[in-house]
Design an enzyme around this catalytic site. Sequence first.
Site, PDB file in Angstrom:
ATOM      1  N   ARG A  51       7.230  -7.695 -22.023  1.00 56.17           N
ATOM      2  CA  ARG A  51       7.726  -7.940 -20.649  1.00 56.17           C
ATOM      3  C   ARG A  51       8.986  -7.107 -20.402  1.00 56.17           C
ATOM      4  NH1 ARG A  51      11.031 -11.805 -20.009  1.00 56.17           N
ATOM      5  NH2 ARG A  51       9.884 -13.372 -21.175  1.00 56.17           N
ATOM      6  N   TYR A 103       3.114  -3.248   6.858  1.00 57.66           N
ATOM      7  CA  TYR A 103       1.999  -3.811   6.113  1.00 57.66           C
ATOM      8  C   TYR A 103       1.970  -5.345   6.277  1.00 57.66           C
ATOM      9  CZ  TYR A 103      -0.802  -5.077   2.042  1.00 57.66           C
ATOM     10  OH  TYR A 103      -1.754  -5.610   1.215  1.00 57.66           O
ATOM     11  N   ASP A 175       8.834   1.638   1.972  1.00 59.35           N
ATOM     12  CA  ASP A 175       7.498   1.586   1.398  1.00 59.35           C
ATOM     13  C   ASP A 175       6.871   2.952   1.695  1.00 59.35           C
ATOM     14  OD1 ASP A 175       4.744   1.254   1.082  1.00 59.35           O
ATOM     15  OD2 ASP A 175       4.782  -0.844   1.728  1.00 59.35           O
ATOM     16  N   LYS A 200      -3.013   2.064  -4.358  1.00 58.67           N
ATOM     17  CA  LYS A 200      -3.544   2.981  -3.352  1.00 58.67           C
ATOM     18  C   LYS A 200      -3.589   4.405  -3.924  1.00 58.67           C
ATOM     19  CE  LYS A 200      -3.329  -0.921  -1.241  1.00 58.67           C
ATOM     20  NZ  LYS A 200      -2.272  -1.327  -0.330  1.00 58.67           N
TER      21      LYS A 200
END
Length: 384
Positions: A51, A103, A175, A200
């Site tokens: 992690r 978005y 973004d 994407k």
Amino acid sequence: MTDPKHSFRTRAIHVGNAIDPATGAVVPPIHLASTFRQPGAGEWGEFDYSRSGNPTRTHLQTTLASLDGAAGALAFSTGMAAIHCVTMMLSAGDHVVAGCDMYGGAYRLLRKICNRSGIEVTLVDLTDLAAVKAAMTPKTRLVWGETIGNPRMTILDLKSVADIAHAKGAIFGVDNTFGTPALVRPIEHGVDIVMHSATKYLGGHSDCLGGTLASATKELHDQLYYIQNATGAVLDPLSCHLVARGLKTLDLRVREQSSTALKLATWLESHSQIKTVLYPGLESHPQHALAAKTLDGGFGAMVTFELDGSIERTAKVCESTKLFHLAVSLGAVESLIEQPATMSHASYDAADRARFGISDGLIRLSVGLESFDDLQDDLATAIG
Ligand SMILES: *Cc1c(COP(=O)(O)O)cnc(C)c1O
């Protein structure tokens, strides 16, 4: 070894992809280990627990930082986890100014989750600089926008918005999922934090989820890393490998897809059944000149258009294409079609959809790597 002066395309292939010293493999091995043996009690090696850090994730983050021109980059389990990490820098009483062409998931996070912890969010048209200035308050700590807005394809004047945010002591995050680092590197324009949904274009093949943050300064990077490690939404090693593989062809894919998108947008604009086409590469786009200045070598591969017809007719067109799959998401090799009002932007309040021009007649295309002729035939048949 790679040189920082190497071109984007070369760095996408070589940075973060050093030869494996143990085997000579030209593709770095995927490290699945969750934990790492330490040199001594209380003595820490480079990696201790996955992690906190994993070699495969580090390889990807090294490539990402180079491509975004950043002091450091982080890979998250999804794009939303990356945006969430940015919002976790805020505290109760803080204020966010966010773009209204945004978005749907980011809208939901800001308007329906962050508000629960006392963070106030104002949505404004970020292309209207006077409105951005007016929306800033002494409590504004974050301005959040999209390099290419979603679904109306608005283009941000990154430098001017950065100046407004910085004058008030706020951070400016964008973004850049639609823009991609192949076409624009917002840090070069004064942006502090750049986010991508790696699901994407970075991944590019509709086969993994991921999100990234790249920071202009080491200080911001360290703050975001602290939150990511504390909250845990890291990208798994297999997905890190898939995103790293996608990055190697990012530049080629995005340029080719953008060139097909421009041809399709030009053709759609001349089609008698179509009312409007929103594409930054068209001269009719309100920020076409700014787009030409900001985006380097292509206008992106997302095209929105409005049919001259009813909601039913719009839905019918979306359901009739054969190559364009009816699906949310974007940025992959296969072309997709969707209706923002009922799909990608369904999480908006109806009143906000109406206010921000996300009408029922809008259709959004993600243009893939198929040939222009085949895609044009597919749309022509569906539109009828
Ligand atoms: C998909 C998307 C996101 C969210 O990314 P996930 O990987 O789905 O969490 C954020 N912003 C934009 C512009 C997107 O297209």
